[in-house]
Design a protein around this motif. Structure first.
Motif, PDB file in Angstrom:
ATOM      1  N   LEU A  81       0.654  -1.393  -0.007  1.00  0.00           N
ATOM      2  CA  LEU A  81      -0.073  -0.090  -0.107  1.00  0.00           C
ATOM      3  C   LEU A  81       0.913   1.270  -0.068  1.00  0.00           C
ATOM      4  O   LEU A  81       0.637   2.357  -0.612  1.00  0.00           O
ATOM      5  N   ALA A  82       1.808   1.234   0.764  1.00  0.00           N
ATOM      6  CA  ALA A  82       2.728   2.498   0.843  1.00  0.00           C
ATOM      7  C   ALA A  82       3.235   2.913  -0.436  1.00  0.00           C
ATOM      8  O   ALA A  82       3.632   3.867  -0.938  1.00  0.00           O
ATOM      9  N   ASP A  83       3.856   1.827  -1.342  1.00  0.00           N
ATOM     10  CA  ASP A  83       4.385   1.985  -2.561  1.00  0.00           C
ATOM     11  C   ASP A  83       3.229   2.408  -3.617  1.00  0.00           C
ATOM     12  O   ASP A  83       3.325   2.939  -4.427  1.00  0.00           O
ATOM     13  N   LEU A  84       2.101   1.710  -3.441  1.00  0.00           N
ATOM     14  CA  LEU A  84       0.938   1.800  -4.163  1.00  0.00           C
ATOM     15  C   LEU A  84       0.436   3.310  -4.317  1.00  0.00           C
ATOM     16  O   LEU A  84       0.133   3.918  -5.299  1.00  0.00           O
ATOM     17  N   PHE A  85       0.384   3.862  -2.951  1.00  0.00           N
ATOM     18  CA  PHE A  85       0.194   5.319  -2.948  1.00  0.00           C
ATOM     19  C   PHE A  85       1.256   6.194  -2.220  1.00  0.00           C
ATOM     20  O   PHE A  85       1.250   6.464  -1.208  1.00  0.00           O
ATOM     21  N   PRO A  86       2.133   6.717  -3.220  1.00  0.00           N
ATOM     22  CA  PRO A  86       3.385   7.155  -2.931  1.00  0.00           C
ATOM     23  C   PRO A  86       2.872   8.827  -2.463  1.00  0.00           C
ATOM     24  O   PRO A  86       3.679   9.022  -1.451  1.00  0.00           O
ATOM     25  N   ALA A  87       1.779   9.255  -2.722  1.00  0.00           N
ATOM     26  CA  ALA A  87       1.364  10.499  -2.446  1.00  0.00           C
ATOM     27  C   ALA A  87       1.174  10.597  -0.707  1.00  0.00           C
ATOM     28  O   ALA A  87       1.303  11.627  -0.154  1.00  0.00           O
ATOM     29  N   ALA A  88       0.950   9.479  -0.316  1.00  0.00           N
ATOM     30  CA  ALA A  88       0.547   9.439   1.250  1.00  0.00           C
ATOM     31  C   ALA A  88       1.964   9.649   2.074  1.00  0.00           C
ATOM     32  O   ALA A  88       1.956   9.890   3.187  1.00  0.00           O
ATOM     33  N   GLY A  89       3.040   9.392   1.332  1.00  0.00           N
ATOM     34  CA  GLY A  89       4.566   9.861   1.887  1.00  0.00           C
ATOM     35  C   GLY A  89       4.534   8.645   3.030  1.00  0.00           C
ATOM     36  O   GLY A  89       5.362   9.047   3.925  1.00  0.00           O
ATOM     37  N   LEU A  90       4.360   7.409   2.898  1.00  0.00           N
ATOM     38  CA  LEU A  90       4.613   6.323   3.877  1.00  0.00           C
ATOM     39  C   LEU A  90       5.561   5.652   3.590  1.00  0.00           C
ATOM     40  O   LEU A  90       5.936   4.628   4.771  1.00  0.00           O
ATOM     41  N   ALA A  91       6.417   5.671   2.613  1.00  0.00           N
ATOM     42  CA  ALA A  91       7.666   4.838   2.277  1.00  0.00           C
ATOM     43  C   ALA A  91       8.644   5.918   1.638  1.00  0.00           C
ATOM     44  O   ALA A  91       8.350   6.388   0.628  1.00  0.00           O
ATOM     45  N   PRO A  92       9.939   5.769   1.973  1.00  0.00           N
ATOM     46  CA  PRO A  92      10.849   6.217   1.375  1.00  0.00           C
ATOM     47  C   PRO A  92      11.000   5.586  -0.078  1.00  0.00           C
ATOM     48  O   PRO A  92      11.022   4.585  -0.352  1.00  0.00           O
TER      49      PRO A  92
END
Length: 217
Positions: A81-92
């Protein structure tokens, strides 16, 4: 990806309240993407029914469907999910110096922390060092505490999906006395609990748990 997903690409979470899938529900709430929830009553054994075993033969939650993709395991869902939605800013992003440490803490959770805590909960001695996936329980806990002394989050000043995973885990394990409430962990859990999405998930789980209890009664 656009927040306006087609029905074929819509996210669907298989969930049961107050389980590991509560963490996956939290990831979805933090991301803010539309999603559906299919609730399993584990007290009634629905996770062992043929319909769900076709989804996850382990009979465990969470499981996430996204189009033709099926993802199980809490950490894998968080990474996905963190990579699928980069705009959420949850993954470097790949290439970011924090990407490696981020992956380290996502994997350390399942490879070291959970096995160590389960063995401690069952009063089992750690396996011989040459066979142990985590070494010693005390080493695992000191590694976590040492990291949290370096900043408010596992990546220092940067909040990430790793903190959603670990915040949920440390909240539960300290609540049940499986992990000592050191000053570092106590402060970290408090920061996690203050997130609005955590309160929303807790309220939803409480309502679902009440429905399951009423059905059982």
């Amino acid at each position: 990806m656009s927040q306006d997903q087609s029905s074929a690409d819509r996210l669907t979470l298989y969930h049961s309240p107050n389980t590991r899938s509560s963490g996956a529900l939290l990831f979805l709430e933090e991301i803010g993407a539309p999603y559906d929830v299919l609730v399993l009553n584990m007290k009634a054994g629905e996770q062992r029914g043929a319909a769900y075993l076709a989804v996850n033969p382990m009979g465990k939650v969470p499981a996430l469907r996204h189009g033709d993709a099926l993802v199980t395991e809490q950490a894998a869902i968080a990474l996905y999910l963190a990579d699928l939605f980069p705009a959420a800013g949850l993954a470097p992003a790949i290439g970011d110096p924090l990407r490696g440490p981020y992956l380290r803490w996502m994997v350390y959770y399942g490879n070291c922390f959970e096995p160590a805590v389960v063995d401690r909960a069952r009063n089992l001695d750690a396996p011989p060092l040459a066979m142990s996936p985590y070494g010693r329980y005390e080493t695992v806990m000191e590694t976590v505490n040492a990291q949290l002394r370096q900043g408010p989050y596992l990546l220092g000043e940067r909040f990430s999906a790793a903190d959603l995973l670990w915040g949920m885990a440390l909240s539960w394990t300290t609540q049940f006395g499986l992990v000592p409430q050191t000053p570092e962990i106590k402060a970290y859990v408090a920061r996690h609990a203050a997130r609005p999405a955590v309160a929303r998930v807790a309220a939803r789980d409480a309502a679902l748990a009440a429905e399951h209890a009423a059905a059982a009664g």
